[in-house]
Design an enzyme around this catalytic site. Structure first.
Site, short mmCIF file in Angstrom:
data_model
loop_
_atom_site.label_atom_id
_atom_site.label_comp_id
_atom_site.label_asym_id
_atom_site.label_seq_id
_atom_site.Cartn_x
_atom_site.Cartn_y
_atom_site.Cartn_z
N ASP A 217 -43.94 15.20 -68.89
CA ASP A 217 -44.00 14.19 -67.84
C ASP A 217 -45.43 13.70 -67.71
OD1 ASP A 217 -41.50 13.69 -66.77
OD2 ASP A 217 -41.46 15.64 -65.78
N THR B 104 -48.38 -7.72 -45.92
CA THR B 104 -49.62 -8.36 -46.36
C THR B 104 -50.09 -7.84 -47.72
OG1 THR B 104 -50.92 -6.69 -45.25
CG2 THR B 104 -50.37 -8.66 -43.97
N MET C 183 -52.26 -5.69 -48.22
CA MET C 183 -53.71 -5.59 -48.14
C MET C 183 -54.04 -4.52 -47.11
SD MET C 183 -55.16 -9.47 -48.01
CE MET C 183 -54.40 -9.82 -46.46
N SER C 184 -55.26 -4.02 -47.21
CA SER C 184 -55.78 -3.20 -46.13
C SER C 184 -57.24 -3.58 -45.97
CB SER C 184 -55.63 -1.71 -46.46
OG SER C 184 -56.44 -1.38 -47.56
#
Lengths: 697, 564
Positions: A309, A383, A385-386
């Site tokens: 993995d 949004t 976004m931060s």
């Protein structure tokens, strides 16, 4: 490996184990146990016969031969006992954890009653609260708790166990540290995970592995051949005595013939074979891997393809900021500063990595969130976004910093009348093409630049894969990423192949395809959806943190839940086979010298010109051993001592190097083949000098 | 001293053998895979006719057990025919010398001997067997016993090359194709050359002539050339006459001597190449060929060195006792080494008279199980025992379950290989021991001391290896020796064939693991060394004591001035 694993709490060979092993070695003289090892059984029968002869004719020579023959058996028993001893000591430690437990059984009407843990049946529900030891293996059906699993894994940091997800299984013997959970018991009494571990490390149910069986057949065949060689020798000697007119001229008493037989049959490997197998399993346990059978451990050495993995095995598991790309006319330092400010409140690993990168690259110290008089805007799906907003404060203008996906930032700046520079778009596309994630940073309407978030490949993993390739093992990376990202990571990590956008059934299909082409597949997994693939793989390692279904489907469990462990397991499997091959080669090669010691001793006087002169065949005494008796005794002593000398090698295993088969072969042949021919010549000569000096003969 | 001319001859021999190996090997691979060759129009009709007459479906596949039963039934039938022909010889035609019926034990021994491709001869051909028995009984067996050997090798190679099947070919097809396309055409060609050089081929009775001294001498004749050709090509070795190829009417000229020597190893050598093609492992086959050739060359070198070293008793180097003046030392020794390597057993000199170490070389060649080129087909499947053992022991050292050409070698293969290795050794050691301590065994001896021991040992080594050559000096046509040697030949033949067929069946069922850098390589110089080491160590360990008490002590005694 974790320093606190239960195995390493025991030293490699403590005095206690040695003493216990010595006691056990004597117990192993029981014929019922001896007969399991055909080679050593022949030695024991031979020793019994010489003992009988000693009572008839107790010459010093006969007594010494007899003693050393018994020692040969004892040393082989000791080798096995000491290998078992280490496991037994571990089992004892584990059993302490299983001391009388009281379980709180949930009754049908919702109440509870106390019962002994041994009375729990599959399907019962039990309640565990902080401080309780979990009485049986089970699945959490209600609640969440932190659990101390150190009794099984040696890892003291508690783990979170929660109903309804991949981490819902708990193991009997571990301890709940906080909260309350209800567990549905999933194992019958006596067959819990802990019980299985104990019986495995004790080696009580050890069965010979396929390869060990094949080797035992070969060793038995060699034993039969040498039995024949020795049994027919008196007839040939009788003829020669008659032909040379020297009745009784050759030294072919029964003890001498038995000594020759014992020296010729492969006692070295015969005596150490089971110790090698037991200690191979033991080495796995030391690596905190529990194999459900020796067969699985052995198959690990044969693995051709490893399915790994991506997340957790090849990459660290989280995307990390690795680089800043400033927009035109923007100082990179300003970009870094803004990026750091916007990420201060971002507690995700990605956010933290931005802070760390800025600190590392531009010595921008991570400011405390509380010290910054800003208003943090958390990431939202709308949004995408931060960021952080600074209100107008004295001279300073209002600042509004945002980081987010290119599209979101584009919208953000254009809405304010700014432009999204072409150069930045190029960088964004570039980063995406490399399989990383671009994060654009903007302040007000100005685009500052791009942060590159990358799936970071674990340090040293590329070298590991290169070694595997040299060993002839192909690595296949499995990931849910899109093919582009997957290809980029695969190239960086150096895996041979990858499956992108993989679903559980893709894993299963890949395993079946590889197996249809004659390959052996190893994989590691934890989730319930991995269970079919784990069961299908030839070597399936389930992580201890995984679900009950996964743990039962695999043929090994990794207590550390460390996916890279698969590689070590493969190495241990190879070591197991190499040690057997090396000692077999050594054992057979040894016979050359023993022949040159014993045959001239037996027939050296035949056809002598007079009774005072040596016979022509004494020319074969190329080691120039002192007398026929000392020659035979030296060979027998060497044969017994070499078993003891090789016990550490049998327990430790032949040193493994990740190089191609041809170089491994060359090296082992030189040491165990050529060495096996030369060493006994030196050893026998030395022993001869010593026993003559000690006047034993 | 060995002369330059002799060295040139030896090198020439080796070069011709090497050059003929690939083309002949390739041709045979095509034939056995049923492809069309230039021989198809010539003898194809014979193959088809045989199938038609005997009701064989050439495309029917067999599993290993069916294959084995077909082979055993066919061999038992052959044995019965040869036994009865001898037993009732006086009632049969073509018996100009009116030779009597053969005793039961000699008939048993001879029938077993020719069925097993051994051609041990407890009898002297010209005074025991009629032309009819030699032609219908022995010559036929010379063909089909060789073809049986080839068939077993073909079954084995199919087991290696095929995957996940139980089919390993059709015994009847393999038998017919080997006989019709390989043995028959080559023998006819060779017979014509032999006859043109003066080997006799006639039905007329023995001629009595008056020699120059005025004495009467009987010259034995018969249809010899046709039998000589196949006895050389098919690793049979049973001479038409007692003197075998030392007799001018079997081997008249230097040319026939060269061709007869060449055909000792020719087919066995080419079959190694055939194996390589059919197993898709040509490089591996060359490594095996190299090991065989190295052992052949080493044996030859030791033998020649020993012959050309001055015997301290007689003071003669390169002694001619027991050798033909027409051939000299080098050509006699080359023959003796090649014939014991090839499990052929025909001779052009008497091995009894060779130096002790030359005798030791001949014996070692046989005791190793006739794997230095060996019998046709038999050499390669015999070598397989050692290849599997090497792969198993050394293969473990690379840290994988041993694989041979992609097939995993597991306990079943190890068990079968161990049985095949064990049984012939059991025969040699136990029967020699019985002969050494029994009246009947010792009664056959003509020589004393270690040389007498060597004679007994040689007889059992020769029969276990299905070689058939003799150290002479041992009177073997007694019920004791006829029976023991006969049983020994059966063990040496079927004790190897049956386990090898079982291995073929087991390997065929397996998957083929693709080669990777972690796989134990079987096509390298290192593998060659390993294989050589395994052969020498296992062989030496089994036979060191007997060699010591036979030829080696004789050698030391000769150095001390004592001969036997």
């Amino acid at each position: 490996m974790n320093s606190k694993t239960l195995s390493s709490t025991l030293s490699f060979l403590s005095g206690e184990i040695v003493i216990q092993a010595l006691k056990d070695a004597f117990k192993k003289f029981h014929p019922k146990l001896l007969v399991k090892n055909p080679v050593m059984f022949v030695v024991a029968v031979g020793s019994a016969i010489t003992t009988f002869i000693v009572f008839q004719e107790s010459s010093s020579f006969n007594i010494q031969i007899t003693l050393w023959l018994w020692f040969t058996v004892l040393f082989a028993n000791f080798a096995e006992a000491i290998a078992e001893g280490r496991g037994k000591a571990q089992a004892e430690a584990l059993k302490k954890n299983r001391s009388q437990l009281i379980a709180r059984l949930q009754t049908a009407n919702g109440g509870e009653k106390s019962v002994s843990a041994t009375q729990l049946k599959k399907g019962d529900n039990v309640i565990c609260e902080a401080g309780d030891v979990i009485p049986a293996d089970g699945v959490i059906i209600e609640g969440i708790a932190s659990v101390d699993e150190s009794a099984i894994t040696g890892e003291s940091a508690p783990v979170i166990r929660e109903s309804g997800d991949d981490r819902s299984s708990v193991t009997g013997g571990t301890k709940v540290l906080s909260d309350r959970i209800v567990i549905r018991v999933s194992s019958e009494p006596g067959s819990s995970f802990l019980d299985r571990i104990i019986s495995l490390v004790e080696g009580s149910k050890r069965q010979k592995t396929p390869n060990e069986i094949a080797l035992t057949i070969l060793l038995s065949a060699l034993t039969i051949i040498f039995l024949l060689v020795v049994a027919t020798l008196p007839a040939f000697v009788q003829y020669s005595e008659k032909a040379s007119g020297q009745a009784g001229g050759a030294l072919t008493t029964l003890p001498v013939l038995i000594a020759l037989l014992v020296c010729l049959i492969p006692t070295t490997i015969g005596g150490l074979l089971s110790a090698i197998g037991i200690s191979g399993m033991d080495r796995l346990i030391r690596k905190n891997v529990i194999a459900t059978s020796g067969r699985a451990a052995e198959a690990a050495g044969d693995v051709d393809v490893l399915l790994l993995d991506k997340t957790g095995t090849i990459t660290l598991g989280n995307r990390m900021a690795t680089e800043f790309f400033a927009a035109p006319k923007i100082l990179e330092e300003r970009l870094a500063d803004a990026a750091q400010l916007s990420s201060l409140a971002d507690e995700t690993p990605e956010g933290r990595s931005v802070v760390v990168l800025a600190k590392e690259k531009y010595q921008l110290r991570g400011r405390d969130v509380a010290d910054v008089a800003g208003h943090f805007i958390p990431f939202s799906a709308q949004t995408r976004m931060s960021g952080v907003d600074f209100p107008k404060d004295g001279k300073k203008v209002e600042r509004s910093i945002r980081k987010g996906s290119a599209d979101a930032i584009k919208k953000f700046v254009t809405e304010q009348g700014g432009i999204f520079p072409k150069e930045v778009q190029t960088v964004v596309d570039d980063i995406a093409r490399r399989g990383s994630t671009p994060l654009v940073v903007a302040e007000n309407k100005e685009v500052l630049g791009v942060i590159q978030l990358k799936d970071v490949v674990k340090g040293g993993i590329k070298e590991r894969f290169a070694q595997l390739r040299q060993m002839g093992i192909k690595t296949v990376m499995i990931t849910g990423d899109n093919p582009l990202t997957a290809a980029a990571i695969a190239a960086e990590a150096g895996v041979d192949d990858f499956i992108a956008e993989a679903r559980p059934e893709d894993k299963l299909k890949r395993i079946r395809d590889e197996q249809a082409n004659g390959k052996l597949v190893g994989m590691i997994g934890d989730g319930t959806n991995d269970a079919p693939a784990l069961a299908q793989a030839d070597v399936g390692i389930a992580m201890n943190s995984g679900t009950q279904a996964a743990r039962e489907a695999g043929n090994m469990v990794d207590l550390d839940s460390n996916p890279t462990k698969l590689i070590e397991v493969v190495e241990t499997g190879k070591q197991l086979l190499m040690t057997r091959g090396a000692l077999t080669t050594f054992s057979i090669a040894n016979d050359v010298a023993k022949y040159f010691a014993i045959i001239p001793a037996m027939v050296g006087t035949l056809y002598a010109a007079s009774s005072f002169s040596a016979g022509p065949l004494s020319a074969l005494n190329i080691m120039n051993l002192a007398s026929p008796q000392s020659a035979i005794l030296s060979a027998v002593i060497f044969n017994a001592l070499i078993i003891v000398a090789l016990i550490p090698l049998a327990l430790r295993g032949v040193k493994y190097r990740a190089v191609g088969a041809n170089s491994v072969l060359q090296r082992n042949l030189l040491i165990y083949g050529i060495g096996g021919i030369i060493i006994p010549f030196i050893g026998i000569k030395l022993i001869d000098i010593i026993i003559v000096a000690l006047r034993l003969i | 001293m060995i002369t330059i001319a002799e060295i040139v001859q030896l090198v020439f021999y080796a070069v011709v053998l090497l050059l003929l190996t690939p083309p002949l090997g390739k041709l045979m691979a095509k034939i056995f895979e049923g492809e069309k060759t230039f021989l198809s129009p010539v003898v194809g009709w014979l193959e088809r006719l045989t199938y038609k007459l005997s009701g064989i479906d050439p495309n029917e596949e067999m599993n290993w057990k069916t294959y084995m039963w077909a082979m055993l039934a066919f061999n038992f039938f052959g044995f019965t025919v040869v036994f009865l022909l001898q037993f009732f010889q006086s009632h049969l035609p073509l018996n100009p010398q009116q030779l009597a019926d053969v005793s039961w034990h000699l008939a048993f021994n001879t029938a077993v001997s020719f069925m097993t491709n051994t051609n041990w001869q407890s009898y002297a051909g010209e005074v025991t067997l009629s032309y009819f028995v030699q032609m219908i009984g022995l010559t036929v067996q010379n063909f089909v016993s060789a073809a049986t050997g080839i068939a077993i090798m073909l079954a084995l190679v199919r087991g290696i090359a095929r995957k996940t099947t139980t089919d390993i070919g059709n015994f009847w097809t393999d038998l017919v194709r080997s006989t019709v396309y390989v043995l028959l055409p080559l023998s006819i060609l060779f017979t014509i050359v032999l006859v043109s050089e003066g080997t006799v081929q006639t039905f007329s009775g023995y001629q009595t002539i008056t020699t120059l001294e005025g004495a009467q001498q009987t010259i034995p004749l018969g249809p010899a050339a046709s039998q000589v050709a196949i006895k050389q090509l098919g690793s049979n070795g049973g001479g038409f006459f007692n003197m075998n190829s030392a007799y001018p009417y079997e081997n008249p000229t230097p040319l026939t001597n060269f061709l007869e020597m060449l055909s000792l190893l020719l087919l066995a050598s080419a079959l190694v190449y055939t194996f390589g093609i059919m197993a898709k492992a040509k490089r591996h086959a060359w490594v095996v060929w190299g090991v065989m050739f190295f052992m052949f060359a080493s044996g030859l070198t030791v033998s020649l060195w020993s012959e050309y070293t001055t015997n301290p008793v007689t003071g003669v180097a390169g002694g001619m006792e027991g050798k033909e003046t027409r051939f000299g030392v080098a050509n006699s020794i080359l023959w003796s080494v090649a014939t014991t390597d090839a499990s052929n057993g025909s001779v052009n000199a008497m091995h009894d008279s060779m130096s002790p170490l030359s005798g030791a070389v001949a014996m070692i060649n046989m005791k190793l199980g006739e794997i230095i080129f060996g019998g046709v087909g038999a050499g390669m499947y015999g070598m397989m025992i050692f290849i599997l053992l090497t792969v198993f022991i050394a293969g473990l050292m690379v840290g994988r379950t041993p694989e041979y050409l992609g097939k995993k070698i597991e306990s079943f293969e190890v068990r079968m290989a161990a049985i095949a290795m064990l049984l012939p050794s059991v025969g040699i050691l136990i029967f020699t021991a019985i002969a050494c301590i029994s009246e009947a065994g010792l009664a056959g001896l003509n020589n004393q001391g270690p040389h007498g021991f060597s004679e007994i040992l040689y007889a059992f080594a020769s029969t276990a290896g299905n070689n058939g050559s003799a150290f002479a000096g041992l009177t073997a046509s007694t019920p004791f020796y006829d029976t023991l040697l006969g049983i020994n030949m059966l063990i040496g033949r079927f004790g190897v064939i049956i386990p090898m067929l079982a291995i073929a069946g087991s390997l065929a069922k397996k998957k083929i693991t693709p080669f990777s850098s972690g796989t134990f390589p079987t096509d390298t110089f290192l593998f060659g060394l390993l294989l050589l080491g395994t052969i020498l160590i296992v062989g030496a360990l089994t036979f060191f004591p007997t060699q010591v008490l036979g030829p080696i002590v004789e050698h030391f005694l000769m150095l001390n001035g004592q001969v036997f």
